[in-house]
Scaffold this active site. Structure first.
Site, mmCIF file in Angstrom:
data_model
loop_
_atom_site.group_PDB
_atom_site.id
_atom_site.type_symbol
_atom_site.label_atom_id
_atom_site.label_comp_id
_atom_site.label_asym_id
_atom_site.label_seq_id
_atom_site.Cartn_x
_atom_site.Cartn_y
_atom_site.Cartn_z
ATOM 1 N N ARG A 81 -2.668 7.200 1.234
ATOM 2 C CA ARG A 81 -3.015 8.445 1.929
ATOM 3 C C ARG A 81 -1.932 9.053 2.794
ATOM 4 O O ARG A 81 -2.091 10.169 3.278
ATOM 5 C CB ARG A 81 -4.282 8.231 2.752
ATOM 6 C CG ARG A 81 -5.525 8.193 1.900
ATOM 7 C CD ARG A 81 -6.695 7.664 2.683
ATOM 8 N NE ARG A 81 -6.400 6.302 3.120
ATOM 9 C CZ ARG A 81 -7.222 5.566 3.861
ATOM 10 N NH1 ARG A 81 -8.364 6.056 4.254
ATOM 11 N NH2 ARG A 81 -6.892 4.345 4.205
ATOM 12 N N TYR A 96 -15.445 -10.558 0.944
ATOM 13 C CA TYR A 96 -16.167 -9.322 0.600
ATOM 14 C C TYR A 96 -17.479 -9.617 -0.132
ATOM 15 O O TYR A 96 -18.480 -8.936 0.055
ATOM 16 C CB TYR A 96 -15.288 -8.402 -0.252
ATOM 17 C CG TYR A 96 -14.218 -7.713 0.563
ATOM 18 C CD1 TYR A 96 -14.538 -6.653 1.407
ATOM 19 C CD2 TYR A 96 -12.893 -8.125 0.516
ATOM 20 C CE1 TYR A 96 -13.571 -6.028 2.171
ATOM 21 C CE2 TYR A 96 -11.906 -7.497 1.272
ATOM 22 C CZ TYR A 96 -12.261 -6.449 2.107
ATOM 23 O OH TYR A 96 -11.300 -5.832 2.862
ATOM 24 N N ASP A 148 -7.240 -1.857 -7.125
ATOM 25 C CA ASP A 148 -7.775 -2.440 -5.896
ATOM 26 C C ASP A 148 -8.115 -3.899 -6.154
ATOM 27 O O ASP A 148 -8.389 -4.287 -7.294
ATOM 28 C CB ASP A 148 -9.021 -1.693 -5.416
ATOM 29 C CG ASP A 148 -9.267 -1.962 -3.936
ATOM 30 O OD1 ASP A 148 -8.625 -1.317 -3.091
ATOM 31 O OD2 ASP A 148 -10.066 -2.871 -3.628
ATOM 32 N N ARG A 190 0.827 -1.214 0.000
ATOM 33 C CA ARG A 190 0.000 0.000 0.000
ATOM 34 C C ARG A 190 0.861 1.264 0.000
ATOM 35 O O ARG A 190 0.490 2.286 0.583
ATOM 36 C CB ARG A 190 -0.954 0.003 1.196
ATOM 37 C CG ARG A 190 -1.872 -1.224 1.242
ATOM 38 C CD ARG A 190 -2.931 -1.218 0.171
ATOM 39 N NE ARG A 190 -3.955 -0.244 0.426
ATOM 40 C CZ ARG A 190 -5.097 -0.498 1.058
ATOM 41 N NH1 ARG A 190 -5.351 -1.700 1.490
ATOM 42 N NH2 ARG A 190 -5.971 0.440 1.237
ATOM 43 N N ARG A 216 -6.774 12.675 -4.502
ATOM 44 C CA ARG A 216 -7.972 12.111 -3.882
ATOM 45 C C ARG A 216 -9.044 13.171 -3.688
ATOM 46 O O ARG A 216 -10.233 12.904 -3.829
ATOM 47 C CB ARG A 216 -7.609 11.493 -2.532
ATOM 48 C CG ARG A 216 -8.751 10.707 -1.936
ATOM 49 C CD ARG A 216 -8.455 10.297 -0.536
ATOM 50 N NE ARG A 216 -8.352 11.456 0.337
ATOM 51 C CZ ARG A 216 -8.467 11.415 1.646
ATOM 52 N NH1 ARG A 216 -8.657 10.261 2.243
ATOM 53 N NH2 ARG A 216 -8.374 12.503 2.372
HETATM 54 O O1 CP3 Z 1 0.239 0.986 -3.291
HETATM 55 C C1 CP3 Z 1 -0.409 -0.063 -3.397
HETATM 56 O O2 CP3 Z 1 -0.271 -1.021 -2.604
HETATM 57 C C2 CP3 Z 1 -1.353 -0.246 -4.560
HETATM 58 C C3 CP3 Z 1 -2.708 0.036 -4.310
HETATM 59 C C4 CP3 Z 1 -3.634 -0.877 -3.529
HETATM 60 C C5 CP3 Z 1 -4.871 -0.376 -3.041
HETATM 61 N N1 CP3 Z 1 -5.576 -1.407 -2.531
HETATM 62 C C6 CP3 Z 1 -5.322 1.025 -3.126
HETATM 63 C C7 CP3 Z 1 -6.312 1.500 -2.149
HETATM 64 C C8 CP3 Z 1 -3.580 -2.239 -3.225
HETATM 65 C C9 CP3 Z 1 -2.466 -3.237 -3.451
HETATM 66 C C10 CP3 Z 1 -4.830 -2.564 -2.604
HETATM 67 C C11 CP3 Z 1 -5.181 -3.933 -2.186
HETATM 68 C C12 CP3 Z 1 -6.319 -4.127 -1.286
HETATM 69 N N2 CP3 Z 1 -7.539 -3.529 -1.340
HETATM 70 C C13 CP3 Z 1 -6.348 -5.102 -0.267
HETATM 71 C C14 CP3 Z 1 -5.252 -6.061 0.039
HETATM 72 C C15 CP3 Z 1 -4.145 -5.418 0.795
HETATM 73 C C16 CP3 Z 1 -4.419 -5.238 2.243
HETATM 74 O O3 CP3 Z 1 -4.277 -4.102 2.712
HETATM 75 O O4 CP3 Z 1 -4.753 -6.219 2.915
HETATM 76 C C17 CP3 Z 1 -7.609 -5.014 0.352
HETATM 77 C C18 CP3 Z 1 -8.087 -5.854 1.516
HETATM 78 C C19 CP3 Z 1 -8.364 -4.032 -0.346
HETATM 79 C C20 CP3 Z 1 -9.767 -3.611 -0.096
HETATM 80 C C21 CP3 Z 1 -9.831 -2.197 0.299
HETATM 81 N N3 CP3 Z 1 -9.626 -1.132 -0.548
HETATM 82 C C22 CP3 Z 1 -10.077 -1.683 1.596
HETATM 83 C C23 CP3 Z 1 -10.354 -2.516 2.830
HETATM 84 C C24 CP3 Z 1 -10.041 -0.299 1.486
HETATM 85 C C25 CP3 Z 1 -10.361 0.706 2.573
HETATM 86 C C26 CP3 Z 1 -9.315 0.726 3.602
HETATM 87 C C27 CP3 Z 1 -8.694 2.064 3.681
HETATM 88 O O5 CP3 Z 1 -7.460 2.105 3.784
HETATM 89 O O6 CP3 Z 1 -9.427 3.069 3.658
HETATM 90 C C28 CP3 Z 1 -9.705 0.027 0.164
HETATM 91 C C29 CP3 Z 1 -9.508 1.361 -0.386
HETATM 92 C C30 CP3 Z 1 -8.175 1.664 -0.929
HETATM 93 N N4 CP3 Z 1 -7.502 0.910 -1.848
HETATM 94 C C31 CP3 Z 1 -7.398 2.801 -0.609
HETATM 95 C C32 CP3 Z 1 -6.232 2.711 -1.388
HETATM 96 C C33 CP3 Z 1 -5.105 3.696 -1.461
HETATM 97 C C34 CP3 Z 1 -7.793 3.884 0.389
HETATM 98 C C35 CP3 Z 1 -8.952 4.709 -0.078
HETATM 99 C C36 CP3 Z 1 -8.567 6.045 -0.647
HETATM 100 O O7 CP3 Z 1 -7.407 6.403 -0.744
HETATM 101 O O8 CP3 Z 1 -9.491 6.790 -1.028
#
Ligand code: CP3
Length: 343
Positions: free
Chosen positions: A31, A153, A76, A27, A40
């Protein structure tokens, strides 16, 4: 094809000798980066994901600003439920939700398992654009969610601490659960192959909620599908499996076709090496919350981590995603400490 100037990650995955371990952070595009926040504030989540120019710009931010040894495409794991025909919403600050969850055989029968390369063409376009912009600076990582985590999910419709509804489905409607897991596996294999074709040098499979399962149930509902994906991709690109929480599976995963396995901070480097006997490259396992410690403490802990894993067959990373409250200079201290190791 452009020759990679920094191929440490790929060499570590091929178990070739490296001068120092490669480093990236799960990740890493997110943010905690002020430039991410700026984008964003202008574009909603799936617009960022679906617009190749935006996804590329976000993917490059940690490469340019934090100095990681690999880029991971901004996307994602929940684009797969979308490609299978389900609606996924992302609410700011609340996380993902699926308005219509999977309940019956008819729901599963209706899921699409083909055409990921076309329905997710924006991911392929983002990968090829990123590859071009990287111009060989570092390798590019593609990714997908693991079948068990995606099932979680699809059944629950949102995040959960316990995933008890997903587990109830698996334990009471086992045959349907396997049908669903197989459908997710099939489209995920196609999707990952298409990512490699579009420019991904390696792919990681995120099984974020594997640790909700007992060792026995992991073997039933998670491991077979992870192995199926690793087998299917073995001639395409090195595969990194990340079943978070499932240290007990390390021995068997080290004997699979995967090139690397990610571990969280709940297993010691020594124990992970003992279980895997250098048969597979290990990735991890810095506690992301430790990035909130003072910088000298971060640097000391990184040195101890590499001392424990050793330089070879190792990728320095966190044990899970970086959180939004980590100061950028602390993330950079983590990366710098790996780069300075031994010097
Ligand atoms: O830099 C990277 O790693 C690439 C981008 C990436 C995102 N999601 C962007 C994202 C990757 C590899 C993911 C994978 C992902 N998404 C996982 C597996 C990794 C892990 O953390 O276990 C999971 C479970 C998800 C599902 C998901 N997407 C969740 C639970 C959330 C909300 C959690 C949060 O941090 O708010 C997201 C949203 C998300 N995906 C964000 C980002 C940067 C945050 C939302 C935003 O920035 O508006």
């Amino acid at each position: 094809m452009t020759q990679l100037k920094n191929d440490l990650l790929l060499r570590a995955l091929r178990k070739e000798t490296v001068e120092r371990p490669p480093v990236w952070m799960m990740r890493q595009a997110g943010r905690y980066l002020p430039d991410y926040i700026k984008l964003r504030d202008k574009y909603d989540f799936f617009t960022r994901v679906q617009t190749p120019e935006l996804a590329t710009a976000i993917t490059l931010q940690p490469v340019d600003q934090v100095g990681v040894d690999a880029a991971i495409i901004f996307s994602d794991i929940l684009v797969i439920p979308q490609a299978m025909g389900l609606e996924v919403l992302m609410e700011e600050g609340k996380g993902p939700s699926l308005p219509k969850t999977i309940k019956t055989k008819a729901d599963i029968d209706a899921l699409i398992t083909t055409g990921a390369e076309e329905s997710l063409s924006y991911v392929m376009n983002a990968l090829s654009l990123t590859k071009k912009e990287l111009n060989g600076r570092v390798p590019l990582i593609g990714f997908a969610g693991a079948p068990w985590t995606i099932l979680c999910y699809m059944i629950e419709g949102k995040g959960s601490k316990t995933w008890d509804k997903a587990k109830q489905f698996a334990y009471t409607q086992t045959e349907l659960a396997h049908a669903l897991l197989q459908k997710i596996t099939t489209i995920t294999i196609d999707y990952l192959k298409a990512q490699v074709k579009a420019g991904a040098d390696t792919v990681q499979v995120f099984d974020s909620w594997a640790g909700s399962l007992s060792p026995a149930d992991f073997k039933i509902f998670a491991q077979p599908y992870l192995l199926q994906i690793a087998d299917a991709l073995k001639d395409d690109a090195p595969v990194i499996l990340f079943p978070k929480g499932s240290w007990y599976a390390l021995k068997e995963l080290s004997e699979s076709s995967a090139a690397g396995v990610g571990i969280d901070w709940c297993v010691s480097p020594q124990m992970a090496r003992e279980l895997t006997q250098n048969k597979i490259t290990l990735q991890g396992n810095f506690d992301p919350a430790k990035l909130l410690a003072p910088i000298p403490d971060i640097k000391k802990a990184v040195k101890e981590m590499i001392d424990a894993f050793g330089i070879q067959n190792y990728i320095a990373n966190l044990g899970h995603g970086i959180t939004p409250n980590v100061p950028v200079d602390h993330a950079k201290a983590f990366v710098d400490a790996v780069k300075e190791y031994g010097s």
